[in-house]
Design an enzyme around this catalytic site. Structure first.
Site, mmCIF file in Angstrom:
data_model
loop_
_atom_site.group_PDB
_atom_site.id
_atom_site.type_symbol
_atom_site.label_atom_id
_atom_site.label_comp_id
_atom_site.label_asym_id
_atom_site.label_seq_id
_atom_site.Cartn_x
_atom_site.Cartn_y
_atom_site.Cartn_z
ATOM 1 N N ASP A 17 1.015 -0.926 -0.184
ATOM 2 C CA ASP A 17 -0.375 -0.019 0.350
ATOM 3 C C ASP A 17 1.119 1.476 0.007
ATOM 4 O OD1 ASP A 17 -2.552 1.665 0.263
ATOM 5 O OD2 ASP A 17 -1.546 2.293 2.218
ATOM 6 N N ASP A 19 -0.061 5.239 0.728
ATOM 7 C CA ASP A 19 -0.482 6.284 1.770
ATOM 8 C C ASP A 19 -0.568 5.809 2.586
ATOM 9 O OD1 ASP A 19 -0.633 8.299 -0.245
ATOM 10 O OD2 ASP A 19 -2.648 7.895 -0.629
ATOM 11 N N THR A 111 -2.315 0.939 -4.619
ATOM 12 C CA THR A 111 -2.496 2.469 -3.478
ATOM 13 C C THR A 111 -4.591 2.359 -4.534
ATOM 14 O OG1 THR A 111 -2.012 4.534 -3.849
ATOM 15 C CG2 THR A 111 -2.061 3.434 -5.824
ATOM 16 N N SER A 112 -4.713 3.379 -3.645
ATOM 17 C CA SER A 112 -6.509 3.965 -4.139
ATOM 18 C C SER A 112 -6.042 5.027 -4.208
ATOM 19 C CB SER A 112 -7.524 3.876 -2.699
ATOM 20 O OG SER A 112 -7.836 2.373 -1.516
ATOM 21 N N LYS A 143 -10.611 -2.052 -2.964
ATOM 22 C CA LYS A 143 -10.035 -2.586 -0.916
ATOM 23 C C LYS A 143 -11.522 -2.413 -0.351
ATOM 24 C CE LYS A 143 -5.612 -1.167 -1.347
ATOM 25 N NZ LYS A 143 -4.281 -0.957 -0.719
ATOM 26 N N ASP A 168 -1.463 -0.700 6.270
ATOM 27 C CA ASP A 168 -1.503 0.388 7.823
ATOM 28 C C ASP A 168 -3.245 0.362 7.893
ATOM 29 O OD1 ASP A 168 -2.520 3.515 6.449
ATOM 30 O OD2 ASP A 168 -2.476 2.272 5.131
#
Length: 222
Positions: A17, A19, A111-112, A143, A168
């Site tokens: 991931d 951020d 990543t989103s 996600k 995280d």
């Protein structure tokens, strides 16, 4: 915390991931969503709590259903792109050492966010960029769906069982678990439910991650 499955020597790939895991931009996202909320006359805290759990278009549907979602997204993109160029953020301690220590072709970013922002932030922070980045535009389901991590594995030519996910957030942890991968949690005082191993910081996790993936591409650590 669940125990890690016994998979000696099986980890060949690491999926990160971004951020909250490699880049510390949580305060930036809160500020961006706060500014966005102000422009639409909404409560900043309420909007941010929704944004933490959903992708932008889903957030708009919940907090600003009477607004044009395309205009909402354009405003958000403007704010986010400006933050990439001029915002103050940092890479987590250990991120550069970790990414530079991994064999080429053995890792990816999931990543989103959007790829151009990830590249912009990595460039500003001097972090290497992998050949595979699965971003919000690359998948229809974000996600906690397993799709993002499965897409990254497929692009690397990896089997899910050969992948170690570093996350995280609860939604990301669930995404990795549903993809059938080993998931380690970082940068949180307490373990996210479901992780196979927990580290309070990324720095603490660095030697353990590097120990799982060593040697030339495709060769797992012993």
């Amino acid at each position: 915390m669940t125990s890690e499955p016994a998979r000696p020597g099986r980890t060949k790939y690491v999926l990160f991931d971004v951020d909250g895991t490699l880049i510390d931009a949580v305060s930036n996202q809160r500020r961006i969503w706060g500014t966005w909320a102000q422009r639409y006359g909404l409560d900043a805290d309420e909007v941010y709590q929704v944004a933490l759990r959903t992708r932008p278009m889903e957030t708009f549907a919940q907090v600003a259903a009477d607004q044009d979602p395309r205009a909402c997204l354009a405003t958000l993109h403007e704010l986010e792109d400006d933050d990439v160029r001029s915002g103050v953020y940092a890479a987590f301690d250990g991120a550069s050492e970790l990414l530079r220590g991994l064999p080429p072709g053995s890792w990816a970013l999931v990543t989103s966010n959007y790829e151009h922002r990830v590249r912009g932030r990595f460039l500003r922070k001097g972090l290497p960029v992998p050949g595979v980045i699965v971003d919000a535009a690359a998948v229809e389901e974000g996600k906690p769906s397993p799709v993002p991590y499965l897409r990254a594995a497929a692009r690397l030519g990896a089997e899910p069982g050969d992948c170690l996910v570093i996350e995280d957030a609860p939604s990301g942890v669930q995404s990795g678990l549903r993809a059938g991968m080993t998931v380690w949690g970082v940068n949180a005082p307490a373990a996210v439910e479901g992780v196979h191993r927990h580290f309070v910081s990324l720095r603490e996790a660095v030697p353990h991650i590097l120990a799982r993936v060593s040697g030339p591409h495709g060769t797992a650590a012993a």
